[in-house]
Design a protein around this motif. Structure first.
Motif, PDB file in Angstrom:
ATOM      1  N   UNK A   1       0.814  -1.203   0.000  1.00 22.06           N
ATOM      2  CA  UNK A   1       0.000   0.000   0.000  1.00 22.06           C
ATOM      3  C   UNK A   1       0.858   1.269   0.000  1.00 22.06           C
ATOM      4  N   UNK A   2       0.425   2.334  -0.681  1.00 25.22           N
ATOM      5  CA  UNK A   2       1.161   3.605  -0.641  1.00 25.22           C
ATOM      6  C   UNK A   2       1.226   4.208   0.755  1.00 25.22           C
ATOM      7  N   UNK A   3       0.366   3.736   1.670  1.00 26.61           N
ATOM      8  CA  UNK A   3       0.396   4.245   3.038  1.00 26.61           C
ATOM      9  C   UNK A   3       1.662   3.820   3.785  1.00 26.61           C
ATOM     10  N   UNK A   4       2.357   2.811   3.260  1.00 27.99           N
ATOM     11  CA  UNK A   4       3.583   2.344   3.904  1.00 27.99           C
ATOM     12  C   UNK A   4       4.716   3.286   3.503  1.00 27.99           C
ATOM     13  N   UNK A   5       5.232   4.028   4.468  1.00 27.46           N
ATOM     14  CA  UNK A   5       6.158   5.112   4.161  1.00 27.46           C
ATOM     15  C   UNK A   5       7.626   4.762   4.351  1.00 27.46           C
ATOM     16  N   UNK A   6       7.938   3.955   5.362  1.00 25.87           N
ATOM     17  CA  UNK A   6       9.332   3.687   5.679  1.00 25.87           C
ATOM     18  C   UNK A   6       9.540   2.192   5.916  1.00 25.87           C
ATOM     19  N   UNK A   7      10.796   1.790   5.748  1.00 25.44           N
ATOM     20  CA  UNK A   7      11.115   0.383   5.963  1.00 25.44           C
ATOM     21  C   UNK A   7      12.592   0.193   6.214  1.00 25.44           C
ATOM     22  N   UNK A   8      12.946  -1.041   6.512  1.00 22.07           N
ATOM     23  CA  UNK A   8      14.329  -1.412   6.764  1.00 22.07           C
ATOM     24  C   UNK A   8      14.551  -2.796   6.171  1.00 22.07           C
ATOM     25  N   UNK A   9      15.597  -2.946   5.377  1.00 21.22           N
ATOM     26  CA  UNK A   9      16.001  -4.241   4.853  1.00 21.22           C
ATOM     27  C   UNK A   9      17.200  -4.706   5.667  1.00 21.22           C
ATOM     28  N   UNK A  10      17.011  -5.752   6.468  1.00 23.86           N
ATOM     29  CA  UNK A  10      18.077  -6.283   7.317  1.00 23.86           C
ATOM     30  C   UNK A  10      18.757  -7.420   6.562  1.00 23.86           C
ATOM     31  N   UNK A  11      20.009  -7.201   6.208  1.00 25.94           N
ATOM     32  CA  UNK A  11      20.754  -8.199   5.432  1.00 25.94           C
ATOM     33  C   UNK A  11      20.935  -9.487   6.238  1.00 25.94           C
ATOM     34  N   UNK A  12      20.905 -10.589   5.533  1.00 28.70           N
ATOM     35  CA  UNK A  12      21.095 -11.880   6.177  1.00 28.70           C
ATOM     36  C   UNK A  12      19.818 -12.520   6.670  1.00 28.70           C
ATOM     37  N   UNK A  13      18.742 -11.733   6.751  1.00 32.45           N
ATOM     38  CA  UNK A  13      17.476 -12.288   7.194  1.00 32.45           C
ATOM     39  C   UNK A  13      16.938 -13.298   6.197  1.00 32.45           C
ATOM     40  N   UNK A  14      16.090 -14.183   6.680  1.00 35.28           N
ATOM     41  CA  UNK A  14      15.547 -15.186   5.780  1.00 35.28           C
ATOM     42  C   UNK A  14      14.353 -15.901   6.361  1.00 35.28           C
ATOM     43  N   UNK A  15      13.942 -16.971   5.680  1.00 32.53           N
ATOM     44  CA  UNK A  15      12.757 -17.713   6.089  1.00 32.53           C
ATOM     45  C   UNK A  15      12.770 -19.082   5.422  1.00 32.53           C
ATOM     46  N   UNK A  16      11.929 -19.955   5.924  1.00 26.32           N
ATOM     47  CA  UNK A  16      11.730 -21.252   5.294  1.00 26.32           C
ATOM     48  C   UNK A  16      10.473 -21.224   4.440  1.00 26.32           C
ATOM     49  N   UNK A  17      10.505 -21.974   3.357  1.00 28.15           N
ATOM     50  CA  UNK A  17       9.334 -22.081   2.492  1.00 28.15           C
ATOM     51  C   UNK A  17       8.270 -23.001   3.076  1.00 28.15           C
ATOM     52  N   UNK A  18       8.640 -23.793   4.095  1.00 30.90           N
ATOM     53  CA  UNK A  18       7.676 -24.725   4.679  1.00 30.90           C
ATOM     54  C   UNK A  18       8.216 -25.240   6.016  1.00 30.90           C
ATOM     55  N   UNK A  19       7.737 -24.710   7.147  1.00 25.09           N
ATOM     56  CA  UNK A  19       8.217 -25.194   8.445  1.00 25.09           C
ATOM     57  C   UNK A  19       7.982 -26.691   8.643  1.00 25.09           C
ATOM     58  N   UNK A  20       6.872 -27.215   8.130  1.00 24.47           N
ATOM     59  CA  UNK A  20       6.580 -28.642   8.304  1.00 24.47           C
ATOM     60  C   UNK A  20       7.619 -29.516   7.623  1.00 24.47           C
ATOM     61  N   UNK A  21       8.176 -29.043   6.498  1.00 27.73           N
ATOM     62  CA  UNK A  21       9.200 -29.813   5.799  1.00 27.73           C
ATOM     63  C   UNK A  21      10.467 -29.943   6.635  1.00 27.73           C
ATOM     64  N   UNK A  22      10.791 -28.903   7.397  1.00 27.36           N
ATOM     65  CA  UNK A  22      11.967 -28.977   8.264  1.00 27.36           C
ATOM     66  C   UNK A  22      11.778 -30.068   9.305  1.00 27.36           C
ATOM     67  N   UNK A  23      10.615 -30.073   9.956  1.00 25.65           N
ATOM     68  CA  UNK A  23      10.355 -31.103  10.965  1.00 25.65           C
ATOM     69  C   UNK A  23      10.382 -32.500  10.357  1.00 25.65           C
ATOM     70  N   UNK A  24       9.763 -32.652   9.187  1.00 21.34           N
ATOM     71  CA  UNK A  24       9.723 -33.966   8.540  1.00 21.34           C
ATOM     72  C   UNK A  24      11.131 -34.454   8.197  1.00 21.34           C
ATOM     73  N   UNK A  25      11.984 -33.543   7.735  1.00 27.36           N
ATOM     74  CA  UNK A  25      13.348 -33.943   7.374  1.00 27.36           C
ATOM     75  C   UNK A  25      14.169 -34.275   8.614  1.00 27.36           C
ATOM     76  N   UNK A  26      13.948 -33.543   9.706  1.00 24.52           N
ATOM     77  CA  UNK A  26      14.629 -33.864  10.957  1.00 24.52           C
ATOM     78  C   UNK A  26      14.267 -35.277  11.423  1.00 24.52           C
ATOM     79  N   UNK A  27      12.984 -35.608  11.322  1.00 25.29           N
ATOM     80  CA  UNK A  27      12.538 -36.945  11.722  1.00 25.29           C
ATOM     81  C   UNK A  27      13.203 -38.004  10.844  1.00 25.29           C
ATOM     82  N   UNK A  28      13.206 -37.755   9.550  1.00 27.36           N
ATOM     83  CA  UNK A  28      13.825 -38.709   8.620  1.00 27.36           C
ATOM     84  C   UNK A  28      15.304 -38.915   8.945  1.00 27.36           C
TER      85      UNK A  28
END
Length: 413
Positions: free
Chosen positions: A183-210
Motif C-alpha cells: 500500500x502507498x500508506x507504507x512510508x518507511x522500511x528497513x532491509x536487514x541483510x542476512x534475514x531469511x525464512x523457510x518455504x515450509x516449516x513442516x518440511x523442516x520437521x519432517x526432514x529432521x525426523x527422517x
C-alpha cells in the motif's frame, strides 16, 4: 524397572528434534517422547523466520506506551483476557522491564550468540542441499506506516552495528522496488541483510525426523506427565502408560515444560502466548522477502502453501478455546497491506508459543549433576533458535561449558 541408557528428549517439536539429531550425530543413543506426531503445534504454525540477524527482543523502548492501546482492542496485536489478567500481570511487567535499553543490549548479546550461525547449524542438521531448496536468505523487511519510535530505531541501529549486521533504510521508490504491491500508506522500511525464512516449516520437521530415524533414533508416542528425580542419574518419567526410568533427560516440551519441571522445584515465568496465522493460497502478491509489519504486530512470509500472515499475542491460558476472529483479522490486515491482493479461501490456525518475558529461551541444566537439561521458551524465535539450542545442549551434555551458556540459565529469573 529397567534403567534406560538412552538420552530421553521430551518433546518432538522443532527444538526437540533438532536436539535429537545433533546428539545422534555425536553418537548418543536418543529416544524422543511426545504424545503427538513430530512437528505439530507451534513448529508448524509459525511465521517461518530463520535469520542470523535476529538480535532484538520483542520488548523495547516505547512498548509501554503502546500496551494500553493494544489491549483495548480484543482483536488487536495484544489481548489479555480479564480472567487471565492477574496471572499474566507479573509476566507483562517483566516483559516491559526487558525493554529497557540496558537490558535489551544484554538480550541482544545472547540472541546473537544463539542465532548468528543458524544457517550453518541448520546445514549441519539438514544438509546444505535441503537448506538451499527450503530456505531463502534475501534479507528481512521491516515496515512502518509512520516514522516509528526514534529511541527504538537508534537502539536497533546501535546493536546491529555492534554485531556487524548490515541494514538499508527504505522509502519511496526503493521500498516499492522490493515490495511492489504494498500500500502507498507504507512510508518507511528497513532491509536487514542476512534475514531469511523457510518455504515450509513442516518440511523442516519432517526432514529432521527422517534424519533422526536414519541415525538409529527412536520416536515413541507417549505423554510425559511429570518428572521425578529419584537419585543422581536416576530419573523417573511418569507417562500416560508405564513409567520410564532413564539416566538423562532433555526437556524440550514447549509450553508444557514448566509443569513437568515443577516437581523438581523449578519455577520459570513461562506463559502460553497464543498466536494465529492465516495462509492465503494461490495469492498474487509479488514478494521475495519476509515482512514484519511493526505497526500491527504481524509478519508476512511467502511460503509454498501460500502467503502466511502470522502474529498477534493473546494471553488467555491453555484451556481457553481460540478466538478465530483474530485469525480472520489477519486476512484483513493482509488486504490493507496489499490492496490488490487476491487469493483462495484462507487456511486458519491457532497455537501456543512457549514464551518468556525477555524473549530468550531457557537452555541449561536443571540439576547440579546435569542429568536434567532444559531447552524451551523460544517465544517468537524457535525456527532461528532451534539449531543453536541443539548446539548448546550438545556442548552441555558433553562437558563443553562456555561462558555464554550462562545467558540462557533459568537462574536469571
Amino acid at each position: 524397572m529397567q534403567l534406560r541408557d538412552e538420552t530421553v528428549v521430551v518433546g518432538a517439536g522443532v527444538v526437540g528434534m533438532a536436539i535429537a539429531v545433533r546428539l545422534a550425530r555425536a553418537g548418543t543413543q536418543v529416544v524422543v517422547l511426545d504424545p503427538l506426531p513430530p512437528g505439530g503445534r507451534a513448529s508448524f504454525g509459525n511465521a517461518g523466520i530463520i535469520s542470523p540477524a535476529t538480535v532484538m527482543p520483542m520488548s523495547g523502548p516505547g512498548v509501554l506506551r503502546k500496551v494500553p492501546g493494544w489491549m483495548s482492542d480484543p482483536l488487536g496485536p495484544l489481548f489479555v483476557s480479564p480472567r487471565h489478567f492477574p496471572r499474566a500481570l507479573p509476566w507483562l511487567l517483566r516483559y516491559i522491564m526487558a525493554g529497557r535499553p540496558a537490558r535489551v543490549r544484554g538480550i541482544a548479546a545472547a540472541m546473537h550468540y544463539l542465532h548468528r550461525d543458524c544457517v550453518a547449524d541448520w546445514e549441519h542438521l539438514l544438509g546444505s542441499e535441503f537448506v538451499a531448496r527450503n530456505m531463502r536468505f534475501h534479507g528481512g523487511l521491516q515496515l512502518w506506516s509512520g516514522p516509528g519510535n526514534a529511541k527504538a530505531a537508534a537502539l536497533g541501529a546501535e546493536i546491529r552495528k555492534r554485531y556487524g549486521i548490515e541494514a538499508e533504510a527504505l522509502s519511496g521508490d526503493r521500498l516499492r522496488e522490493l515490495v511492489p504491491d504494498v500500500t502507498p500508506a507504507m512510508k518507511t522500511g528497513l532491509l536487514v541483510r542476512g534475514g531469511g525464512y523457510t518455504l515450509d516449516p513442516a518440511e523442516i520437521s519432517a526432514h529432521l525426523v527422517e534424519e533422526f530415524m536414519r541415525l538409529g533414533g527412536r520416536i515413541v508416542q507417549r505423554s510425559v506427565e511429570r518428572i521425578h528425580r529419584e537419585a543422581p542419574g536416576r530419573i523417573l518419567l511418569a507417562t500416560n502408560l508405564h513409567p520410564i526410568e532413564c539416566r538423562r533427560v532433555v526437556v524440550a516440551a514447549g509450553i508444557w515444560s514448566g509443569r513437568l519441571l515443577a516437581p523438581l522445584g523449578i519455577r520459570i515465568p513461562l506463559e502460553a502466548e497464543r498466536g494465529y496465522h492465516a495462509t492465503l493460497p494461490n495469492h498474487n502478491v509479488r514478494l521475495e522477502h519476509s515482512i514484519g509489519f511493526k505497526d500491527r504486530g504481524f509478519s508476512v512470509t511467502p511460503m509454498r502453501q501460500g502467503l502466511r500472515v502470522a502474529g498477534t499475542v493473546e494471553f488467555s491460558g491453555l484451556d481457553t478455546p481460540p478466538d478465530m476472529r483474530r485469525a480472520q483479522k489477519l486476512v484483513k490486515h493482509a488486504a490493507e497491506l496489499f490492496p490488490g491482493i487476491k487469493h483462495d479461501e484462507p487456511l486458519l490456525w491457532s497455537g501456543f508459543r512457549p514464551s518468556l518475558p525477555d524473549s530468550l529461551p531457557v537452555i541449561g541444566p536443571a540439576t547440579a549433576d546435569g542429568d536434567v537439561v532444559m531447552a524451551f521458551g523460544h517465544s517468537h524465535y524457535g525456527m532461528s533458535g532451534a539449531p543453536g539450542t541443539a548446539r548448546v545442549v550438545d556442548d552441555i551434555l558433553h562437558g563443553r561449558h562456555r561462558e555464554e551458556h550462562a545467558m540462557f540459565s533459568h537462574h536469571r529469573f
